[in-house]
Design a protein around this motif. Structure first.
Motif, PDB file in Angstrom:
ATOM      1  N   HIS A 261       0.851  -1.181   0.000  1.00  0.00           N
ATOM      2  CA  HIS A 261       0.000   0.000   0.000  1.00  0.00           C
ATOM      3  C   HIS A 261       0.895   1.241   0.000  1.00  0.00           C
ATOM      4  O   HIS A 261       1.839   1.338   0.792  1.00  0.00           O
ATOM      5  N   ILE A 262       0.582   2.167  -0.875  1.00  0.00           N
ATOM      6  CA  ILE A 262       1.387   3.379  -1.013  1.00  0.00           C
ATOM      7  C   ILE A 262       0.856   4.461  -0.077  1.00  0.00           C
ATOM      8  O   ILE A 262      -0.350   4.728  -0.036  1.00  0.00           O
ATOM      9  N   ILE A 263       1.758   5.059   0.682  1.00  0.00           N
ATOM     10  CA  ILE A 263       1.382   6.183   1.543  1.00  0.00           C
ATOM     11  C   ILE A 263       1.170   7.414   0.675  1.00  0.00           C
ATOM     12  O   ILE A 263       2.031   7.790  -0.129  1.00  0.00           O
ATOM     13  N   GLU A 264       0.023   8.034   0.833  1.00  0.00           N
ATOM     14  CA  GLU A 264      -0.313   9.247   0.073  1.00  0.00           C
ATOM     15  C   GLU A 264      -0.596  10.370   1.076  1.00  0.00           C
ATOM     16  O   GLU A 264      -1.746  10.768   1.303  1.00  0.00           O
ATOM     17  N   ALA A 265       0.465  10.852   1.703  1.00  0.00           N
ATOM     18  CA  ALA A 265       0.321  11.881   2.728  1.00  0.00           C
ATOM     19  C   ALA A 265      -0.194  13.176   2.113  1.00  0.00           C
ATOM     20  O   ALA A 265       0.106  13.515   0.960  1.00  0.00           O
ATOM     21  N   ALA A 266      -0.975  13.906   2.882  1.00  0.00           N
ATOM     22  CA  ALA A 266      -1.529  15.170   2.405  1.00  0.00           C
ATOM     23  C   ALA A 266      -0.418  16.194   2.213  1.00  0.00           C
ATOM     24  O   ALA A 266       0.580  16.208   2.951  1.00  0.00           O
ATOM     25  N   ALA A 267      -0.597  17.066   1.220  1.00  0.00           N
ATOM     26  CA  ALA A 267       0.402  18.105   0.959  1.00  0.00           C
ATOM     27  C   ALA A 267       0.339  19.200   2.007  1.00  0.00           C
ATOM     28  O   ALA A 267       1.377  19.686   2.488  1.00  0.00           O
ATOM     29  N   GLU A 268      -0.861  19.612   2.387  1.00  0.00           N
ATOM     30  CA  GLU A 268      -1.038  20.626   3.422  1.00  0.00           C
ATOM     31  C   GLU A 268      -0.781  20.009   4.789  1.00  0.00           C
ATOM     32  O   GLU A 268      -1.128  18.851   5.036  1.00  0.00           O
ATOM     33  N   LYS A 269      -0.186  20.786   5.700  1.00  0.00           N
ATOM     34  CA  LYS A 269       0.148  20.223   7.008  1.00  0.00           C
ATOM     35  C   LYS A 269      -0.580  20.878   8.174  1.00  0.00           C
ATOM     36  O   LYS A 269      -0.459  20.403   9.305  1.00  0.00           O
ATOM     37  N   LYS A 270      -1.348  21.927   7.942  1.00  0.00           N
ATOM     38  CA  LYS A 270      -2.064  22.595   9.023  1.00  0.00           C
ATOM     39  C   LYS A 270      -3.560  22.592   8.727  1.00  0.00           C
ATOM     40  O   LYS A 270      -3.989  23.032   7.655  1.00  0.00           O
ATOM     41  N   TYR A 271      -4.360  22.109   9.711  1.00  0.00           N
ATOM     42  CA  TYR A 271      -5.805  21.992   9.522  1.00  0.00           C
ATOM     43  C   TYR A 271      -6.534  22.504  10.762  1.00  0.00           C
ATOM     44  O   TYR A 271      -6.133  22.232  11.902  1.00  0.00           O
TER      45      TYR A 271
END
Length: 426
Positions: free
Chosen positions: A237-247
């Motif tokens: 499974h490929i990790i697809e981390a979000a580009a934005e880091k602040k939510y």
């Protein structure tokens, strides 16, 4: 006779020599590995069957956890009531759990009743029929729980931070939904059950006051099954981390408390830095006397508790800081977290504070060596994660030997705010 007028000598926990009682390995006729600890004063036993049947292996969301839950809900010979009544009659407890990579059936019982219970466990893992009425009840219960939990900011934060770290399609990042529960069908679960339970990969961990014929009992009930004949599929499974880091998420417009999650990817528990970084983590936020607790709870009063920890995944992991605070002080809380990171990067921890943390960690290990159930739990973690039989000794040595300079070096390597995802859910 001891002189009661003289205080006993205090001995640091790190001065104790720790040994992990070795397991006895048994190989059943079909190749199943059994790891056994025969110890304890009471006539009780814990048996755990571990299958490679976590959500890592599912193709449709929630199938792995639903299949695991349904193991106790009916076979061709017994309905759910019959199954539960049988285990209760013998004063035993049978539980099941599904994790990311593995799924388990665990039994706690008096040793003398083991021969009455193992045949029923065998029936559950070979003849569960996944009855539609029971699945319908499961769907309704889980959707009701989900509806309630989605109103809680901490529940929402736990779901979202994993999605940001790993991606919604990754087993570590996906989460439940009403749509996913409604989509569950008996045939999906039966196919998963057949592949990953009836014909799956299994290991057994057993501990307690074991009967003399434990090997015979296990062989009779599990050694003839078609388990461990085929390897589990090699799934990536490929990790697809979000580009934005602040939510910043508003879950309840009238909410007065916010759930804060600050997390970064971290090398897994096979990485040479892992144990010494656990010492750094404990100092930072891993116990009640940590820097984060002293600052954000004791000094600032922003929260009742704040903790940092390493997620326990097999293929990847993350360093997580977790707390709930008043909505008006969430941003100030995050500022203080980053301040404590900076202090650990810039200033060398004192020998006195580091010794306190080492004693705490070694004391925790000592507690985990108390009794056969704790011991087999340690071995299970080592074996399932392929850490090597010398891992316990290596980890104890790393805890005892880590220096203030190494702690500062690790802080400069890992504790940088720009590496962390930051989430507040109010």
């Amino acid at each position: 006779m001891a002189n009661r007028q003289v205080a006993p000598q205090i001995k640091d926990a790190i001065d104790y020599i720790l040994e992990l009682k070795p397991f006895r390995k048994i190989i059943l006729d079909n190749g199943i590995a059994v790891y056994a600890i025969d110890a304890g004063a009471e006539e009780v036993v814990q048996l755990e069957l571990v299958f490679n049947a976590g959500n890592w292996y599912e193709h449709e969301n929630m199938v792995a956890s639903a299949t695991n839950y349904m193991l106790k809900n009916g076979t061709s010979q017994k309905n759910a009531f019959d199954i539960n009544e049988h285990f209760e009659y013998y004063g035993s407890y049978l539980n099941r759990n599904c994790y990311n990579e593995t799924a388990t059936l665990s039994l706690h019982s008096l040793t003398k009743h083991l021969h009455e219970l193992l045949p029923v466990i065998q029936e559950l893992i070979t003849d569960s029929i996944i009855p539609e009425p029971e699945l319908h009840i499961y769907r309704q219960i889980m959707k009701q729980k989900l509806e309630v939990n989605l109103k809680k900011c901490d529940f929402v934060a736990n779901r979202l931070i994993d999605e940001y770290l790993f991606g919604i399609r990754h087993p570590y990042g996906k989460y439940s939904s009403a749509i996913a529960y409604d989509a569950l069908q008996p045939e999906q679960l039966r196919r998963f059950f057949d592949q990953y339970y009836v014909n799956g990969q299994c290991s057994i961990f057993v501990a307690g006051k074991l009967p003399n014929n434990i090997e015979q009992q296990l062989n009779e009930n599990f050694g003839k099954l078609p388990l461990n004949k085929m390897r589990s599929p090699q799934i990536t499974h490929i990790i697809e981390a979000a580009a934005e880091k602040k939510y910043r998420i508003i879950n309840d417009k009238d909410g007065i408390q916010g759930a804060i999650r600050i997390a970064s990817h971290f090398p897994g528990n096979n990485h040479p830095d892992f144990i010494k970084t656990q010492v750094l983590n404990t100092l930072f936020g891993g116990y009640f006397g940590s820097r984060l607790m002293s600052n954000i709870r004791e000094d600032k009063g922003y929260t009742y508790g704040i903790h940092s920890y390493m997620q326990n995944h097999m293929h990847a992991t993350a360093w997580m800081i977790s707390t709930e605070a008043g909505s008006e002080v969430c941003e100030a809380t995050i500022t203080e977290v980053y301040k404590e990171m900076r202090v650990l990067r810039d200033e060398t921890v004192t020998e006195e504070e580091l010794l306190l943390v080492k004693n705490y960690l070694i004391g925790t290990v000592l507690g985990d060596l108390d009794g056969p159930f704790h011991i087999i739990g340690r071995w299970k973690n080592i074996i399932l994660n392929a850490l090597g039989e010398d891992y316990f000794n290596r980890s104890v040595n790393d805890i005892k030997s880590v220096t203030p300079a190494e702690i500062q070096e690790l802080a400069n390597k890992y504790l940088h705010p720009e590496k962390f995802y930051e989430l507040v859910v109010v």
